[in-house]
Design a protein around this motif. Structure first.
Motif, mmCIF file in Angstrom:
data_model
loop_
_atom_site.group_PDB
_atom_site.id
_atom_site.type_symbol
_atom_site.label_atom_id
_atom_site.label_comp_id
_atom_site.label_asym_id
_atom_site.label_seq_id
_atom_site.Cartn_x
_atom_site.Cartn_y
_atom_site.Cartn_z
ATOM 1 N N THR A 97 -8.524 0.443 -9.676
ATOM 2 C CA THR A 97 -6.334 -0.009 -8.387
ATOM 3 C C THR A 97 -6.398 -0.907 -9.222
ATOM 4 O O THR A 97 -4.771 -0.386 -9.704
ATOM 5 C CB THR A 97 -7.412 -0.310 -7.060
ATOM 6 O OG1 THR A 97 -7.841 0.416 -6.101
ATOM 7 C CG2 THR A 97 -5.456 -0.386 -6.825
ATOM 8 N N SER A 101 1.005 -1.132 -0.160
ATOM 9 C CA SER A 101 -0.209 0.100 -0.298
ATOM 10 C C SER A 101 0.542 1.528 -0.030
ATOM 11 O O SER A 101 1.473 1.428 -1.365
ATOM 12 C CB SER A 101 -0.727 -0.376 1.025
ATOM 13 O OG SER A 101 -2.045 0.881 1.331
ATOM 14 N N SER A 113 0.221 -4.035 -3.436
ATOM 15 C CA SER A 113 -1.104 -3.787 -4.251
ATOM 16 C C SER A 113 -0.469 -1.811 -3.812
ATOM 17 O O SER A 113 -1.320 -0.838 -2.530
ATOM 18 C CB SER A 113 -1.688 -3.444 -2.569
ATOM 19 O OG SER A 113 -2.178 -5.300 -3.129
ATOM 20 N N GLY A 114 -0.150 -1.054 -4.701
ATOM 21 C CA GLY A 114 0.123 0.071 -4.870
ATOM 22 C C GLY A 114 1.361 0.057 -5.131
ATOM 23 O O GLY A 114 2.526 -0.242 -5.747
ATOM 24 N N THR A 144 -12.723 -2.031 -6.877
ATOM 25 C CA THR A 144 -11.029 -3.087 -7.093
ATOM 26 C C THR A 144 -10.573 -2.974 -8.783
ATOM 27 O O THR A 144 -9.313 -2.857 -8.776
ATOM 28 C CB THR A 144 -11.168 -4.099 -6.593
ATOM 29 O OG1 THR A 144 -11.511 -4.510 -5.304
ATOM 30 C CG2 THR A 144 -10.867 -5.324 -7.655
ATOM 31 N N GLN A 186 -2.089 0.132 -11.632
ATOM 32 C CA GLN A 186 -1.395 -1.130 -11.437
ATOM 33 C C GLN A 186 -0.980 -1.879 -12.582
ATOM 34 O O GLN A 186 -0.012 -1.794 -13.229
ATOM 35 C CB GLN A 186 -1.456 -1.957 -10.028
ATOM 36 C CG GLN A 186 0.110 -2.542 -9.658
ATOM 37 C CD GLN A 186 0.223 -2.579 -8.296
ATOM 38 O OE1 GLN A 186 -1.253 -2.618 -7.765
ATOM 39 N NE2 GLN A 186 1.097 -2.910 -8.018
ATOM 40 N N HIS A 231 -7.503 -5.803 0.487
ATOM 41 C CA HIS A 231 -6.310 -4.881 0.585
ATOM 42 C C HIS A 231 -5.782 -5.323 1.382
ATOM 43 O O HIS A 231 -6.753 -5.085 2.951
ATOM 44 C CB HIS A 231 -6.834 -3.694 -0.119
ATOM 45 C CG HIS A 231 -5.515 -2.526 0.097
ATOM 46 N ND1 HIS A 231 -5.116 -2.487 -0.652
ATOM 47 C CD2 HIS A 231 -5.375 -1.793 1.153
ATOM 48 C CE1 HIS A 231 -3.898 -1.234 -0.447
ATOM 49 N NE2 HIS A 231 -4.370 -1.411 0.509
ATOM 50 N N GLU A 289 -9.441 -5.813 -3.854
ATOM 51 C CA GLU A 289 -8.574 -4.251 -3.563
ATOM 52 C C GLU A 289 -9.983 -3.597 -2.389
ATOM 53 O O GLU A 289 -9.276 -2.946 -1.722
ATOM 54 C CB GLU A 289 -8.152 -3.528 -4.006
ATOM 55 C CG GLU A 289 -6.840 -4.440 -4.453
ATOM 56 C CD GLU A 289 -5.248 -3.825 -3.721
ATOM 57 O OE1 GLU A 289 -5.853 -2.981 -3.303
ATOM 58 O OE2 GLU A 289 -4.448 -4.671 -3.584
#
Length: 561
Positions: free
Chosen positions: A413, A226, A252-253, A410, A417, A456, A346
């Protein structure tokens, strides 16, 4: 990953010899009870630290890597600590950094600590003092750069199973860590991203000291989840971190940044609210540094939300020169192998936080769904964006508004990515994944209608055993099937630290991401086994064609040289 793959990894040149030496050293230690009983002792450049051993792991907690950033050192780059004459008993974690917003049960407790710049080291017991050269994993905790702490991240499994040295750290957060008031910016030192400066101070500490713990300063992986992933990206694109690490994990980020002018406005407004006025002179800077920590705590937000003065990562022009996508597109970044991915649900984290703070913790409703659809209006979106989103995510197609919102949020996101992975993959090796274990234990309390799924932060507990969020998070254990997936993830993460390849060597079971639509390129991590899926399947699943056409921050459309 299979056990046979793990054995093939151990057979790599260099790694097998090191591991054999470690195992041999462990056998000698086992035959000598005084050595086993002795507390591990290491001489750092600032003095001796004495840790303790638990389950074959040498642990060193609360090592100061900078002077307390208090008084005149508030909102200044970290300063090396003074040397200590007596051995430092490194058996307790250092204090957490000042935080008020907890993201539900993710972080906490709330506190006003400024003296918080400490790190922790986890190492195989036999590596201490043995002249080993084990890979190093430096892990940045998540929490939106407003909360969280290193003491929740037990690196022992990656240390023992993967034969790596794991370093975790606390860094300045929220208004203490990311603050760009013009009066302070004009003082002639690096400014704004004090939390990132703290991380770079830890990387420099690793270069100077990790060899004494059995680590290889020439093989350092920086990673995080994150906000920790965003900070890893900040360091990948920062010229000031060049040469300090050699691999990157974006869990996750991928991060976003705030323009300096916006951050300065936020800081000036905070100064007025704090009673220091609207000036930009030396007296204003002095006033801000004299503010009680409790005052800054009050201005940083509430338990359930950030305050209006929070800026996050800031485009200061030196540490973070500009938007990440522009820096990557230019090719002017610290090139290295990258592991990058997110969870398949997420949004269940943020949706859970929303419900957590509602009166009665009542379920999300159609009104919440309608409010989300409404966000796709305005000048930054095509005129028909709301209709297109609603058509592809009709509420009638889902069992509840919660599941519809999970899909919408989700997918934005995941596609973001994914597009960053595409941008990176033309320049460095990229290994992409999505974590898809929807049985993952949750640290949220039971709430009506809420399903955590593969939320997430769900995957952190598979790497850092026992992780369960903050002081309000519910502890839990992994079951047998989840422990197997945990073994696979730890194996992949530590293989990556060793070689820059989560397989150890070769292209199976985790293929390198090559942006080829019909070739397997993304590892879906799941129970009972993980499977490589094609880029076409991934982008169709997350409706990336829609999001790439309506989101103004799509990096392949907006990145410029």
């Amino acid at each position: 990953m299979t056990r046979s793959l793990w054995l093939r990894t151990l057979a790599q040149p260099g790694r097998s010899a090191v591991l054999a030496a470690i195992l041999g050293a462990g056998a000698m230690l086992a035959s000598s009870s005084p050595s086993v009983a002795a507390a591990p002792k290491v001489s750092t450049d600032k003095g001796v630290v004495i840790g303790f051993v638990e389950d074959g792991v040498a642990r060193f907690y609360g090592i100061p890597y900078a002077k307390p950033p208090i008084g005149k050192l508030r909102w200044r780059p970290p300063v090396e600590p003074e040397a200590w004459k007596k051995p430092l008993q490194a058996t307790k974690f250092g204090p957490q950094c000042l935080q008020v917003t907890t993201l539900g049960p993710f972080a906490g407790p709330q506190n006003t600590n400024e003296d918080c710049l400490y790190l922790n080291v986890y190492a195989p017991q036999s590596a201490i003092g043995g002249g080993r050269k084990l890979p190093v994993i430096v892990w940045i905790h998540g929490g939106g750069n407003v909360d969280g702490a290193s003491d929740a991240y037990d690196g022992s499994k990656m240390a023992t199973d993967g034969k790596t040295i794991v370093v975790t750290l606390n860094y300045r957060l929220n208004l203490m860590g990311f603050f760009a008031h013009p009066a302070i910016n004009a003082e002639g030192h690096l400014f704004a991203n004090y939390g990132v400066m703290d991380q770079q101070a830890v990387l420099k500490w690793v270069q100077a000291n990790i060899g004494k713990f059995g680590g290889d300063a020439g093989n350092v992986t920086l990673g995080g989840q994150s906000a920790g992933a965003s900070d890893t990206m900040a360091n990948m694109t920062s010229p000031l971190a060049k040469g300090l690490f050699h691999r990157a994990i974006l869990q996750s980020g991928v991060g976003s940044t705030t323009p300096l002018a916006t951050a300065e406005t936020n800081a000036k407004n905070m100064s007025v609210a704090a009673g220091c006025g609207s000036g930009t002179d030396e007296d204003t800077a002095k006033c801000l540094r004299k503010l009680p920590a409790e005052k800054i705590f009050d201005l940083a937000g509430t338990q359930s939300a950030n305050g209006p003065y929070i800026s996050g990562l800031i485009e200061d022009g030196q540490i973070i020169q500009r938007r990440f996508v522009d820096t990557i597109a230019s090719g002017d970044f610290n090139k290295m192998p990258v592991m990058s991915g997110a969870t398949i649900d997420e949004a269940m984290f943020s949706l859970g936080i929303t419900q957590y703070f509602r009166e009665g913790r009542t379920p999300l409703t159609k009104a919440d769904y309608d409010a989300r659809i409404a966000t796709y209006g305005g000048p930054t979106f095509p005129e028909n964006a709301q209709e297109r989103v609603k058509k592809l995510y009709p509420l009638s197609a889902y069992e509840s508004p919660l599941l519809a919102l999970d899909a919408i949020q989700t997918d934005t996101t995941q596609c973001t990515q994914h597009n960053t992975n595409v941008l990176l993959s033309g320049q460095v090796p990229v290994y992409a994944y999505q974590f898809a274990d929807r049985t993952a234990p949750t640290y949220f309390p039971k709430m009506e209608g809420y399903l955590s799924l593969a939320y997430h932060t769900a995957d952190i507990q598979y790497l850092f055993i026992g992780w369960h969020g903050g002081n309000e998070g519910i502890p839990h254990d992994l079951n047998k099937k989840q422990r197997k997936l945990s073994d696979e993830l730890v194996e992949a993460w530590t293989n990556f630290a060793w070689s820059g390849n989560p397989n150890g060597s070769g292209d199976s079971p985790w293929p390198r991401f090559k942006n080829k639509k019909n070739l397997p390129g993304i590892l879906e991590q799941n129970i009972p086994f993980s499977t490589a899926i094609t880029d076409a399947a991934f982008t169709a699943e997350h409706k990336c064609q829609l999001w790439d056409s309506i989101l103004s921050y799509h990096p392949l459309k907006t990145a410029t040289n």
